[in-house]
Design a protein around this motif. Structure first.
Motif, PDB file in Angstrom:
ATOM      1  N   THR A  77       0.830  -1.206   0.000  1.00 41.39           N
ATOM      2  CA  THR A  77       0.000   0.000   0.000  1.00 41.39           C
ATOM      3  C   THR A  77       0.866   1.258   0.000  1.00 41.39           C
ATOM      4  OG1 THR A  77      -0.153  -0.044   2.425  1.00 41.39           O
ATOM      5  CG2 THR A  77      -1.884  -1.170   1.198  1.00 41.39           C
ATOM      6  N   PHE A 136      -5.459   4.046  -1.006  1.00 40.10           N
ATOM      7  CA  PHE A 136      -4.236   3.371  -0.572  1.00 40.10           C
ATOM      8  C   PHE A 136      -3.791   3.881   0.803  1.00 40.10           C
ATOM      9  CE2 PHE A 136      -3.239   2.687  -5.273  1.00 40.10           C
ATOM     10  CZ  PHE A 136      -3.631   1.356  -5.229  1.00 40.10           C
ATOM     11  N   PHE A 180      -7.753  -1.314  -0.529  1.00 38.09           N
ATOM     12  CA  PHE A 180      -6.604  -1.521  -1.406  1.00 38.09           C
ATOM     13  C   PHE A 180      -7.068  -1.888  -2.814  1.00 38.09           C
ATOM     14  CE2 PHE A 180      -3.451  -4.252  -3.414  1.00 38.09           C
ATOM     15  CZ  PHE A 180      -2.296  -3.490  -3.299  1.00 38.09           C
TER      16      PHE A 180
END
Length: 234
Positions: A77, A136, A180
């Motif tokens: 991430t 993210f 994500f």
């Protein structure tokens, strides 16, 4: 009036192409994250594996393996958030530099289009990049929460607090993964939206190509078949 005159350069097909792109993006997100479909996506299938992971973590001593897995997820991430931010910064710098923007337009044989038209087309890509960056960042934060919850799980498997806290960690982990994946889908569509620079028809084709790629990986991939295969006994 000058702005309205330039906006008139967009054909109805442009509006249709943009609407189709955003509808495909939102529709795919709903399909992939829906747990009511008879054909679940890889994202939904992985949710149960994440719950199983946290249940197994209770009995694993020491839990270094679990910590390393979570660390690798956070690194992913971090990398994509940084990449999205760099791409977004470069895009904004390009939009703010009219001379360079015109140079790009000429390279793409778009020299006949006003600068504002090219800027608006690039802004569509910027929207996807901004959404991806925010997702993210939030995913990374949720993985951090998950790490704290995992650390709060008692070492004694028989402790009555162990399973409830492990379940909490699993659900936060699932939310982090969902965010994500949302960011990842947005990155895909940001690349597809760049085809709008070539016209509305390329944008439609780009949106369809990206949609097929995302759909196939969640609903028709070999990895999905592996996840559906029951482990053999003995």
């Amino acid at each position: 009036m000058r702005f309205l005159d330039q906006m008139a350069l967009f054909a109805p097909l442009d509006a249709l192409a943009v609407a189709l792109t955003f509808l495909a993006w939102a529709g795919l997100g709903w399909l992939i994250e829906s747990d009511r479909l008879s054909r679940p996506s890889v994202t939904i299938l992985m949710q149960e594996y994440r719950r199983d992971w946290m249940r197994e973590m209770i009995t694993r001593q020491p839990r270094i393996f679990d910590a390393s897995i979570l660390s690798s997820l956070r690194q992913g991430t971090n990398f994509l958030a940084s990449a999205s931010m760099i791409a977004l910064g470069g895009l904004l710098a390009l939009i703010g530099n009219s001379e360079r923007l015109l140079g790009v337009a000429e390279d793409l044989t778009l020299g006949g289009q006003p600068t504002l038209v090219v800027e608006i087309k690039l802004m569509a890509t910027g929207i996807f990049l901004l959404y991806a960056f925010l997702k993210f960042v939030w995913s990374n934060r949720l993985f951090g929460y998950c790490a704290v919850l995992m650390a709060a799980v008692p070492n004694d498997p028989d402790d009555p607090r162990a399973l409830p806290r492990a379940i909490q960690a699993a659900e936060v982990n699932i939310r982090a993964a969902l965010n994500f994946n949302r960011g990842l889908r947005s990155l895909y569509f940001s690349l597809g939206s760049l085809t709008w620079l070539l016209g509305p028809l390329p944008l439609i084709l780009g949106a369809l190509a990206v949609s097929w790629m995302i759909w196939s990986r969640d609903f028709a991939s070999h990895s999905r078949l592996i996840l559906l295969t029951s482990p053999s006994k003995g």
